[in-house]
Design an enzyme around this catalytic site. Structure first.
Site, short mmCIF file in Angstrom:
data_model
loop_
_atom_site.label_atom_id
_atom_site.label_comp_id
_atom_site.label_asym_id
_atom_site.label_seq_id
_atom_site.Cartn_x
_atom_site.Cartn_y
_atom_site.Cartn_z
CD GLU A 94 74.95 42.20 20.11
OE1 GLU A 94 75.40 43.27 19.70
OE2 GLU A 94 74.14 41.50 19.47
CB CYS A 139 71.58 39.09 17.20
SG CYS A 139 71.31 40.79 17.65
CG HIS A 150 67.51 38.40 15.37
ND1 HIS A 150 67.53 38.61 16.73
CD2 HIS A 150 67.99 39.56 14.80
CE1 HIS A 150 68.02 39.82 16.98
NE2 HIS A 150 68.30 40.41 15.82
P1 HMG Z 1 63.34 55.00 12.12
O1 HMG Z 1 64.04 56.29 12.10
O2 HMG Z 1 62.30 54.83 13.15
O3 HMG Z 1 62.75 54.63 10.68
O4 HMG Z 1 64.39 53.86 12.33
P2 HMG Z 1 61.54 55.16 9.84
O5 HMG Z 1 61.43 56.66 9.93
O6 HMG Z 1 61.72 54.51 8.50
O7 HMG Z 1 60.20 54.58 10.52
C1 HMG Z 1 60.02 53.22 10.76
C2 HMG Z 1 58.61 52.82 10.30
O8 HMG Z 1 57.63 53.57 11.04
C3 HMG Z 1 58.31 53.13 8.81
O9 HMG Z 1 57.53 52.06 8.34
C4 HMG Z 1 57.46 54.39 8.87
O10 HMG Z 1 56.61 54.57 7.76
C5 HMG Z 1 56.66 54.10 10.14
P3 HMG Z 1 57.99 51.21 7.02
O11 HMG Z 1 57.99 52.18 5.90
O12 HMG Z 1 59.39 50.72 7.33
O13 HMG Z 1 57.02 50.10 6.92
N1 HMG Z 1 56.05 55.28 10.74
C6 HMG Z 1 54.80 55.32 11.23
N2 HMG Z 1 53.83 54.37 11.29
C7 HMG Z 1 52.64 54.72 11.87
N3 HMG Z 1 52.39 55.96 12.39
C8 HMG Z 1 53.34 56.92 12.34
C9 HMG Z 1 54.60 56.62 11.76
N4 HMG Z 1 55.74 57.32 11.55
C10 HMG Z 1 56.62 56.50 10.93
N5 HMG Z 1 53.08 58.12 12.86
C11 HMG Z 1 65.31 51.66 12.42
C12 HMG Z 1 64.06 52.50 12.18
C13 HMG Z 1 64.99 50.20 12.26
C14 HMG Z 1 66.38 52.06 11.37
C15 HMG Z 1 65.82 51.96 13.85
O14 HMG Z 1 64.86 51.52 14.79
C16 HMG Z 1 67.16 51.32 14.15
O15 HMG Z 1 68.21 51.87 13.84
N6 HMG Z 1 67.14 50.11 14.80
C17 HMG Z 1 68.35 49.36 15.11
C18 HMG Z 1 68.83 48.52 13.93
C19 HMG Z 1 67.92 47.35 13.66
O16 HMG Z 1 67.15 46.93 14.51
N7 HMG Z 1 68.07 46.75 12.48
C20 HMG Z 1 67.33 45.54 12.16
C21 HMG Z 1 68.13 44.54 11.32
S1 HMG Z 1 69.75 44.30 11.95
C22 HMG Z 1 69.55 43.19 13.27
O17 HMG Z 1 68.53 42.61 13.44
C23 HMG Z 1 70.72 43.03 14.17
C24 HMG Z 1 70.57 43.65 15.54
O18 HMG Z 1 69.68 42.87 16.31
C25 HMG Z 1 71.95 43.76 16.19
C26 HMG Z 1 72.79 42.51 16.30
O19 HMG Z 1 72.89 41.67 15.43
O20 HMG Z 1 73.46 42.43 17.34
C27 HMG Z 1 70.01 45.06 15.50
#
Ligand code: HMG
Length: 358
Positions: free
Chosen positions: A81, A113, A236
């Site tokens: 991609e 991906c 993945h």
């Molecule tokens: P975010 O804002 O970091 O989310 O975005 P959050 O605030 O929910 O925090 C994430 C986790 O950290 C949570 O844990 C929090 O509690 C924890 P959970 O409740 O989920 O178990 N946390 C902490 N833990 C310890 N100490 C702390 C602390 N603070 C918070 N102090 C998001 C997360 C995945 C949305 C972001 O990283 C993102 O947008 N990523 C890109 C999209 C993505 O990877 N999606 C995955 C599925 S889609 C996919 O795999 C396709 C892809 O590869 C693309 C393609 O196909 O080409 C992405």
């Protein structure tokens, strides 16, 4: 006809960043990235590195390990991609570097991906159908994953390439039977001309988990009977915590208790993410880095599952049997990982200003 992976080559870029450095730079608690997302290091490209050079580097390694003649290749397909052109396929850029031309099909496959897996499936089905007339295919998954600075996806960046020669199954025999699932959604996409993806984070997590459940239940039944027989289940890996969430989700759907889901994850899934933790999200290459890691240690006869997910969204679950072949791809991976340069906050900031891809 038995068909599968004949050889593997992996190429990592020459730099990396520890996500704790990124957390400090962005004034975020490092535990959010390491424990909350499960990330460790993200691979980053040096000045002259991109999806073409990484793909060509991986391909050179796969071809050397394969040892066949160039004229015995009948297909080169690149899943990516990180397109270099709207018309010219990335396979042409890579074939140019490899000096590969002649009686070959050459093309690029795009489905976020999932593109690398689609390229591999096409090559596999081409070989198994007899259309290959005894020739093999070179399949490459190569990507550079970059989010906008300060985007929540920034700690999940990465880059890398995996190349595989598909033909005689000397490394792993891949089952022709496969299960897939797709839904047309906007969970992650990159409009033409824009440097960084747009993401609906929560939707992407839901789609990933749903794809995992639908493809796994279609293969193993609603109670997931038979899943335990797998030596390993690779995913993945956009970030390691995503994979853990998916295992918990499919376990809940199948009626597993928490202890069962967690022991399955620890025994069959967690060990496959060793290399992913050093790379970050390498998009199309991510799943195949996990598979390569597992195959480098799997005994002959070990059954391995591979869950592919690509936003948009498409999902597929493949299964294969390892042959226990000598892991010629492991030492080069470890060498790349050991010799690359660590970036600090200031060099990363400078690098971000001049690095983009559109
Ligand atoms: P975010 O804002 O970091 O989310 O975005 P959050 O605030 O929910 O925090 C994430 C986790 O950290 C949570 O844990 C929090 O509690 C924890 P959970 O409740 O989920 O178990 N946390 C902490 N833990 C310890 N100490 C702390 C602390 N603070 C918070 N102090 C998001 C997360 C995945 C949305 C972001 O990283 C993102 O947008 N990523 C890109 C999209 C993505 O990877 N999606 C995955 C599925 S889609 C996919 O795999 C396709 C892809 O590869 C693309 C393609 O196909 O080409 C992405």
């Amino acid at each position: 006809m038995k068909t599968g992976i004949s050889s593997i080559g992996i190429k990592l870029p020459s730099r990396y960043l520890d996500v704790r450095e990124l957390a400090t730079l962005r004034s975020v608690d490092p535990n959010k990235f390491t424990k909350g997302l499960g990330c460790h290091q993200i691979a980053l490209c040096g000045d002259h590195e991109d999806a073409v050079s990484l793909g060509a580097g991986a391909a050179e390694r796969a071809l050397e390990a394969w040892g066949g003649r160039r004229e015995d290749l009948g297909l080169i397909a690149v899943g990516t991609e990180t397109a270099a052109d709207m018309s010219r396929p990335l396979s042409a850029f890579i074939a140019e570097k490899l000096e590969l031309s002649g009686a070959l099909r050459s093309y690029e496959v795009k489905h976020a991906c999932y593109g690398g897996t689609l390229a591999l499936r096409q090559a596999l089905e081409w070989h198994a159908s007899g259309a290959a007339a005894g020739k093999s295919a070179l399949v490459i998954a190569s990507d550079v994953s970059l989010y906008a600075p300060k985007d929540p996806g920034e700690p999940t960046q990465g880059a890398g390439a995996v190349a595989m020669v598909i033909g005689a199954p000397t490394v792993a025999e891949i089952d022709i039977a496969t299960t897939s699932w797709s839904e047309p959604v906007f969970d992650f996409w990159r409009p033409v001309g824009e440097a960084h993806p747009r993401v609906d984070g929560p939707l992407s997590l839901d789609c990933y988990k749903r794809g995992a459940w639908e493809t796994t239940r279609a293969r193993f039944g609603d109670d997931l009977a038979g899943l335990d027989e797998l030596h390993a289940l690779c995913f993945h890996t956009p970030f390691p915590k995503m994979v853990k969430k998916a295992v918990r989700f499919i376990g809940e759907q199948a009626g597993w208790d928490e202890a069962k889901a967690s022991s399955f994850f620890e025994a069959k899934v967690e060990p496959s993410m060793r290399w992913n933790r050093q790379v970050g999200n390498s998009y199309t290459a991510s799943l195949w880095i996990a598979v390569a890691d597992v195959l480098s240690r799997a005994p002959s006869g070990a059954r391995i599952g591979a869950y592919s997910y690509g936003s948009g969204f498409g999902a597929e679950l493949l299964t294969m049997t390892a042959t226990g072949a000598a892991p010629t791809w492991a030492a080069p991976f470890e060498q790349d990982a050991l010799t690359r340069a660590a970036m600090d906050q200031s060099s990363y900031e400078t690098w971000r200003v001049k690095t983009t891809h559109a």
